[in-house]
Enzyme design. Sequence first.
Site, short mmCIF file in Angstrom:
data_model
loop_
_atom_site.label_atom_id
_atom_site.label_comp_id
_atom_site.label_asym_id
_atom_site.label_seq_id
_atom_site.Cartn_x
_atom_site.Cartn_y
_atom_site.Cartn_z
N HIS A 17 -23.49 -46.67 14.44
CA HIS A 17 -23.58 -46.06 15.78
C HIS A 17 -24.89 -45.28 15.91
O HIS A 17 -25.56 -45.35 16.95
CB HIS A 17 -22.43 -45.06 16.01
CG HIS A 17 -21.07 -45.65 16.04
ND1 HIS A 17 -20.05 -45.19 15.23
CD2 HIS A 17 -20.53 -46.64 16.78
CE1 HIS A 17 -18.93 -45.87 15.49
NE2 HIS A 17 -19.20 -46.76 16.42
N LYS A 41 -4.64 -45.50 21.87
CA LYS A 41 -5.22 -45.85 20.57
C LYS A 41 -4.83 -44.81 19.53
O LYS A 41 -4.91 -43.62 19.80
CB LYS A 41 -6.75 -45.90 20.69
CG LYS A 41 -7.27 -47.30 20.92
CD LYS A 41 -8.76 -47.35 20.61
CE LYS A 41 -9.26 -48.78 20.58
NZ LYS A 41 -10.69 -48.87 20.32
N ARG A 90 -22.92 -56.39 16.35
CA ARG A 90 -23.11 -56.53 14.90
C ARG A 90 -23.19 -57.99 14.48
O ARG A 90 -23.94 -58.36 13.61
CB ARG A 90 -21.93 -55.88 14.15
CG ARG A 90 -21.97 -54.37 14.19
CD ARG A 90 -20.66 -53.81 13.74
NE ARG A 90 -19.59 -54.24 14.65
CZ ARG A 90 -18.39 -53.71 14.70
NH1 ARG A 90 -18.07 -52.77 13.86
NH2 ARG A 90 -17.50 -54.14 15.56
N SER A 128 -15.99 -48.25 12.10
CA SER A 128 -15.21 -47.03 11.87
C SER A 128 -13.92 -47.37 11.11
O SER A 128 -13.50 -46.63 10.22
CB SER A 128 -14.84 -46.37 13.20
OG SER A 128 -15.99 -46.00 13.90
#
Length: 160
Positions: A17, A41, A90, A128
């Site tokens: 990030h 979430k 990514r 993450s």
Amino acid sequence: MNIGIYPGSFDPITYGHLDIIARSSKLFDKLIVAVLTNPRKNALFTVDERIEMIRESVKDFDNIEIESFSGLLVDFARMKKAKAIIKGLRAVSDFEYELQMALMNSKLDNEIETIFIMTSSKYSFLSSSIVKEVSSFGGCVAGLVPPIVEERLRQKFNMK
Ligand code: PNS
């Protein structure tokens, strides 16, 4: 003023990030790091904890603001007068989902552009979730997350 928004869950922020933040902060007068408040979430860190870790990690930049948001990203972007949403890519596996979101966001508001930045190859495997998984089993995440995140992960998982 040219304003960009970099949205995400940042649960927690990683060097992947931060790579996107550092590079996109050069493209805008102001970059807003927007932390999603999403009760659906299952986050490890509270929004306040996530913001604290981001704040510490970006303290050397002078054009970054950190905010939380809920609801639609385009509504938040419009409210902040942002011209663009920044997303990191990514790998090809990110593409399909990101394309879907970018197209939906442009359908909701075609004044706000989504700009994709390729994550540096050294962080292309990083997320993450993988950091939390490794950390929860006592694995070392040094060099993958800022020191404050390492420390907070150790505290969360009750490790020395
Ligand atoms: O770090 P994440 O979890 O991949 O970030 C996802 C995020 C916050 C960018 C995305 O979930 C989002 O924009 N949520 C806000 C709700 C919204 O606008 N949904 C419609 C997008 S198509």
